[in-house]
Scaffold this active site. Structure first.
Site, short mmCIF file in Angstrom:
data_model
loop_
_atom_site.label_atom_id
_atom_site.label_comp_id
_atom_site.label_asym_id
_atom_site.label_seq_id
_atom_site.Cartn_x
_atom_site.Cartn_y
_atom_site.Cartn_z
N HIS A 1 0.67 -1.34 -0.11
CA HIS A 1 0.00 0.08 0.05
C HIS A 1 0.81 1.34 -0.02
CE1 HIS A 1 -3.80 2.29 0.87
NE2 HIS A 1 -4.26 1.05 0.24
N HIS B 1 -6.60 -2.81 -10.88
CA HIS B 1 -7.07 -2.27 -9.54
C HIS B 1 -8.39 -1.77 -9.51
CE1 HIS B 1 -6.97 1.14 -6.55
NE2 HIS B 1 -6.37 0.20 -5.84
N GLU C 1 -1.24 1.07 -9.32
CA GLU C 1 -2.70 1.55 -9.22
C GLU C 1 -2.64 3.27 -9.09
OE1 GLU C 1 -3.85 1.72 -4.78
OE2 GLU C 1 -2.92 -0.27 -5.26
#
Length: 382
Positions: free
Chosen positions: A186, A286, A236
């Site tokens: 992330h 994504h 993403e």
């Protein structure tokens, strides 16, 4: 035939829907949004529609895309590319309706009969993931994804690394070797911690490690790849083929993850997929978003031979106040069977939006991601 009107709807949990109408009564839908910046993207969509699209023939999609992108001196970035993406989705939806065919048929036809999907487990601060993994596998999913950690310091303790490894070990023990488990860093992880985490996770054989460092530190990916055999996924927060060019040339990324609502829509992601194929890189779009974004993903998945798997947001931890199927007149189009979703055969995006429900739920959606802080008060990556 001309574009005669458009409307935008902010709907729970954190989505923005675009409705485009033509002079012959057709309606196309798109999902232009940056999560947490819906109002900003709304303004960008309005500017593009009012400046370039209203009154125009919707059919020349490539020309419209080039005009929206190249017609402005300043280009790229999440806001502009997400606005273009949602408009592009709606134009392709209209095009498919004009030919009474799914979009994938207009892009070369099927490369597969169904698309594998994965299911999220855990939350932003992952906990109790072993039990959650077992439950999702019992529902029929064969692939899962989880966050690796909550916030991490730039150089954190052995205990922080061990805790991440223990969470993955618990999932692997719960589901066995037949289930794939992606682990999302992330962008919370610095370069030295990414190397340490990858080494610690490797014995539990994750499907991939996602966004091991922030996209502004893409130059660090070769060093991380040298420390692990785990496939590396990223993308993403990359918004065009030009953003992806560097990672293809590096030769260390194994899976790219463009977002159909951020990376220029169907037109651009189909080109990104073709670039990836030339570099022997798989694609896993994504999509922690709504039904229109997911439908757009499935259309590109259907006709792109290097697609590996598809993210989808049913029951994801962000979906409070609304979920993917709530806005569909026929939710069965996204019925997951054995960890796959079948290709829709309806025209355009292949979904029917429940417009009355959208209008009923529309309003100001004030969702913003949390701001995390370290123990010393400094801002941490979320």
């Amino acid at each position: 035939m001309r574009i005669t009107d458009y409307e935008l709807f902010e709907v729970p949990p954190r989505w923005l829907f675009l409705r485009v109408e033509t002079s012959d009564g057709r309606v196309g839908w798109g999902e232009p949004v940056v999560e947490g910046r819906a109002r900003t993207v709304r303004a960008a969509v309005e500017e593009l529609m009012d400046t370039y699209l209203l009154g125009s023939d919707p059919d020349p999609i490539e020309d419209h895309w080039q005009t929206m992108y190249r017609g402005g001196f300043y280009r790229g970035g999440p806001v502009l590319m997400s606005a273009i993406a949602g408009i592009d989705q709606a134009l392709w939806d209209l095009k498919g309706q004009a030919f009474d065919a799914p979009i994938y048929e207009l892009l070369g036809g099927r490369a597969r009969d169904r698309v594998r999907v994965y299911q999220w487990i855990g939350g932003d601060r992952p906990a109790d993931v072993g039990r959650a993994a077992s439950a999702k596998v019992e529902e029929g999913f064969t692939a899962l994804k989880m966050n690796a950690t909550s916030e991490l310091r730039r150089v954190d303790t052995p205990a922080a690394v061990a805790a991440a490894a223990e969470r993955l070990r618990a999932v692997r023990e719960a589901v066995g070797p037949e289930v794939d488990v992606g682990v999302d860093f992330h962008g919370r992880v610095s370069k030295p911690m990414a190397k340490r985490l990858a080494s610690a996770l490797e014995p539990h054989e994750p499907f991939f490690i996602e966004e091991p460092v922030l996209p502004e530190h893409t130059d660090a990916l070769p060093a991380i790849a040298a420390h692990t055999s785990i496939p590396i996924a990223t993308g993403e927060r990359m918004y065009s083929r030009w953003d992806f060019k560097e990672v293809f040339e590096q030769g260390v990324v194994d899976v790219i993850q463009p977002d159909l609502s951020h990376a220029g829509g169907i037109t651009e992601v189909k080109k990104i997929a073709a670039m990836a194929e030339a570099y022997d890189v798989a694609m896993a779009p994504h999509c922690p978003l709504g039904p229109i974004a997911l439908a757009a993903c499935v259309q590109v998945d259907a006709c792109s031979p290097n697609v590996l798997i598809q993210e989808q947001s049913l029951d994801i931890h962000y979906n409070e106040g609304g979920d993917v199927l709530d806005y569909l007149a026929d939710p069965s189009v996204f019925a997951y069977e054995g960890g796959y979703v079948r290709l829709p055969d309806g025209p355009g995006l292949g979904i029917e939006i429940d417009e009355a429900y959208v209008r009923d739920r529309a309003g100001t959606v004030d969702w913003h991601n949390p701001v995390w802080r370290h123990d010393d008060g400094s801002v941490a990556e979320w």
